[in-house]
Design an enzyme around this catalytic site. Structure first.
Site, PDB file in Angstrom:
ATOM      1  N   GLY A  49       2.204   4.504  -5.773  1.00 61.82           N
ATOM      2  CA  GLY A  49       3.038   3.600  -6.568  1.00 61.82           C
ATOM      3  C   GLY A  49       3.850   4.236  -7.684  1.00 61.82           C
ATOM      4  O   GLY A  49       4.928   3.747  -8.012  1.00 61.82           O
ATOM      5  N   GLU A 104       0.783   6.175 -14.420  1.00 63.73           N
ATOM      6  CA  GLU A 104       0.516   5.037 -13.527  1.00 63.73           C
ATOM      7  C   GLU A 104       1.746   4.139 -13.450  1.00 63.73           C
ATOM      8  O   GLU A 104       2.465   3.985 -14.439  1.00 63.73           O
ATOM      9  CB  GLU A 104      -0.650   4.208 -14.079  1.00 63.73           C
ATOM     10  CG  GLU A 104      -2.011   4.580 -13.537  1.00 63.73           C
ATOM     11  CD  GLU A 104      -2.287   4.057 -12.134  1.00 63.73           C
ATOM     12  OE1 GLU A 104      -1.344   3.783 -11.367  1.00 63.73           O
ATOM     13  OE2 GLU A 104      -3.467   3.924 -11.804  1.00 63.73           O
ATOM     14  N   ASP A 105       1.952   3.518 -12.297  1.00 61.97           N
ATOM     15  CA  ASP A 105       3.000   2.507 -12.174  1.00 61.97           C
ATOM     16  C   ASP A 105       2.562   1.218 -12.855  1.00 61.97           C
ATOM     17  O   ASP A 105       3.313   0.600 -13.592  1.00 61.97           O
ATOM     18  CB  ASP A 105       3.337   2.246 -10.692  1.00 61.97           C
ATOM     19  CG  ASP A 105       2.084   2.017  -9.834  1.00 61.97           C
ATOM     20  OD1 ASP A 105       0.955   2.269 -10.330  1.00 61.97           O
ATOM     21  OD2 ASP A 105       2.236   1.592  -8.682  1.00 61.97           O
ATOM     22  N   ASP A 108      -3.653  -2.953 -13.605  1.00 63.96           N
ATOM     23  CA  ASP A 108      -3.970  -4.347 -13.301  1.00 63.96           C
ATOM     24  C   ASP A 108      -5.363  -4.644 -13.862  1.00 63.96           C
ATOM     25  O   ASP A 108      -5.502  -5.022 -15.020  1.00 63.96           O
ATOM     26  CB  ASP A 108      -3.879  -4.526 -11.780  1.00 63.96           C
ATOM     27  CG  ASP A 108      -4.191  -5.921 -11.301  1.00 63.96           C
ATOM     28  OD1 ASP A 108      -4.469  -6.792 -12.128  1.00 63.96           O
ATOM     29  OD2 ASP A 108      -4.160  -6.159 -10.073  1.00 63.96           O
ATOM     30  N   PHE A 157       1.869 -11.066  -9.091  1.00 65.77           N
ATOM     31  CA  PHE A 157       2.021  -9.945  -8.166  1.00 65.77           C
ATOM     32  C   PHE A 157       3.469  -9.470  -8.237  1.00 65.77           C
ATOM     33  O   PHE A 157       4.395 -10.269  -8.147  1.00 65.77           O
ATOM     34  CB  PHE A 157       1.674 -10.394  -6.740  1.00 65.77           C
ATOM     35  CG  PHE A 157       1.772  -9.277  -5.741  1.00 65.77           C
ATOM     36  CD1 PHE A 157       0.836  -8.253  -5.738  1.00 65.77           C
ATOM     37  CD2 PHE A 157       2.807  -9.243  -4.816  1.00 65.77           C
ATOM     38  CE1 PHE A 157       0.932  -7.215  -4.831  1.00 65.77           C
ATOM     39  CE2 PHE A 157       2.907  -8.206  -3.901  1.00 65.77           C
ATOM     40  CZ  PHE A 157       1.966  -7.189  -3.908  1.00 65.77           C
ATOM     41  N   VAL A 158       3.660  -8.162  -8.435  1.00 67.29           N
ATOM     42  CA  VAL A 158       5.016  -7.629  -8.595  1.00 67.29           C
ATOM     43  C   VAL A 158       5.300  -6.529  -7.574  1.00 67.29           C
ATOM     44  O   VAL A 158       4.372  -5.855  -7.099  1.00 67.29           O
ATOM     45  CB  VAL A 158       5.256  -7.089 -10.027  1.00 67.29           C
ATOM     46  CG1 VAL A 158       5.302  -8.216 -11.038  1.00 67.29           C
ATOM     47  CG2 VAL A 158       4.190  -6.079 -10.430  1.00 67.29           C
TER      48      VAL A 158
HETATM   49  P1  IMP Z   1      -6.131  -1.588 -10.906  1.00 66.77           P
HETATM   50  O1  IMP Z   1      -7.128  -0.546 -10.462  1.00 66.77           O
HETATM   51  O2  IMP Z   1      -6.652  -3.001 -10.625  1.00 66.77           O
HETATM   52  O3  IMP Z   1      -5.679  -1.434 -12.331  1.00 66.77           O
HETATM   53  O4  IMP Z   1      -4.865  -1.498  -9.971  1.00 66.77           O
HETATM   54  C1  IMP Z   1      -4.094  -0.379  -9.938  1.00 66.77           C
HETATM   55  C2  IMP Z   1      -3.331  -0.222  -8.650  1.00 66.77           C
HETATM   56  O5  IMP Z   1      -3.242  -1.429  -7.881  1.00 66.77           O
HETATM   57  C3  IMP Z   1      -1.918   0.170  -8.986  1.00 66.77           C
HETATM   58  O6  IMP Z   1      -1.794   1.556  -9.134  1.00 66.77           O
HETATM   59  C4  IMP Z   1      -1.133  -0.394  -7.819  1.00 66.77           C
HETATM   60  O7  IMP Z   1      -1.119   0.540  -6.761  1.00 66.77           O
HETATM   61  C5  IMP Z   1      -1.924  -1.610  -7.392  1.00 66.77           C
HETATM   62  N1  IMP Z   1      -1.363  -2.850  -7.967  1.00 66.77           N
HETATM   63  C6  IMP Z   1      -1.833  -3.550  -9.027  1.00 66.77           C
HETATM   64  N2  IMP Z   1      -1.090  -4.646  -9.277  1.00 66.77           N
HETATM   65  C7  IMP Z   1      -0.095  -4.632  -8.345  1.00 66.77           C
HETATM   66  C8  IMP Z   1       1.016  -5.518  -8.080  1.00 66.77           C
HETATM   67  O8  IMP Z   1       1.258  -6.541  -8.757  1.00 66.77           O
HETATM   68  N3  IMP Z   1       1.826  -5.155  -7.049  1.00 66.77           N
HETATM   69  C9  IMP Z   1       1.610  -4.056  -6.276  1.00 66.77           C
HETATM   70  N4  IMP Z   1       0.589  -3.207  -6.481  1.00 66.77           N
HETATM   71  C10 IMP Z   1      -0.268  -3.492  -7.510  1.00 66.77           C
END
Ligand code: IMP
Length: 189
Positions: A49, A104-105, A108, A157-158
């Site tokens: 991402g 990080e992109d 979440d 969701f983006v």
């Molecule tokens: P986390 O571990 O829950 O913080 O999620 C991190 C990863 O989930 C990011 O690096 C993204 O690859 C993916 N992700 C989280 N939210 C989104 C979203 O809204 N759209 C697409 N990918 C997401």
């Protein structure tokens, strides 16, 4: 009116324009350039991402630096985090004694960032910081620490600017959010 696109039958509406992203990337880089003016940091991009944000950010970095990448499993083809983070590609660089900046992109739940911390901290970096373009402020687990945040966003969701929906739409220049389906009025009894 904000642009709307349709993906896999779902409607997405533009949330952050290309122009706003560009300005924010520059501002983040300016801050990092100031904070690391006496260091040679290693920027670690989290694949897939972050690849567009990483490429744009690194070109605004004016201090000497190195780069490397980690690849983690992400959402797969779903819109909701599986909560199961797996390492698909490890680092090649030496971490010990280095100033590490995770790129990080999106943060979440924060599980990925915590996973990365647990991976890197035992390797004794001199410092470890995290920069993210997007930060889902209501979804992040308490205790998740992020040092540089581009945009704090709701838990929608983006997609776009590197973020995918079932591996597609990463090439969109702006960030789009899933448009909630209108709730259909139900007949009163
Ligand atoms: P986390 O571990 O829950 O913080 O999620 C991190 C990863 O989930 C990011 O690096 C993204 O690859 C993916 N992700 C989280 N939210 C989104 C979203 O809204 N759209 C697409 N990918 C997401």
């Amino acid at each position: 009116m904000a642009a709307t696109i349709r993906v896999n039958g779902d409607r997405f509406v533009e949330m952050i324009s290309e122009r706003r992203i560009r300005a924010k990337v520059r501002a983040l880089a300016r801050q990092i350039n100031t904070d690391y003016r006496n260091a040679v940091p290693v920027f670690i991009g989290i694949l897939n991402g972050s690849f567009i944000f990483f490429a744009d950010l690194i070109r605004e970095i004016s201090v000497d630096c190195e780069i490397d990448f980690l690849k983690l499993s992400s959402y797969g083809d779903a819109k909701i985090s599986s909560g199961d983070v797996r390492l698909l590609k490890d680092l090649n660089c030496q971490v010990e004694g280095r100033d590490i900046i995770i790129v990080e992109d999106i943060v979440d739940t924060g599980l990925s960032v915590e996973y990365i911390r647990h991976l890197i901290e035992p390797q004794n970096p001199r410092s470890l910081k995290v920069v993210t373009l997007l930060y889902k402020k209501d979804a992040v687990k308490p205790g998740t620490h992020v040092d540089y945040i581009g945009f704090s966003i709701p838990s929608d969701f983006v997609i776009g600017y590197g973020l995918d929906y079932a591996q597609r739409e990463r090439n969109l220049k702006a960030v789009y959010r899933l448009k909630a389906k209108p709730v259909r009025a139900t007949a009163r009894p």
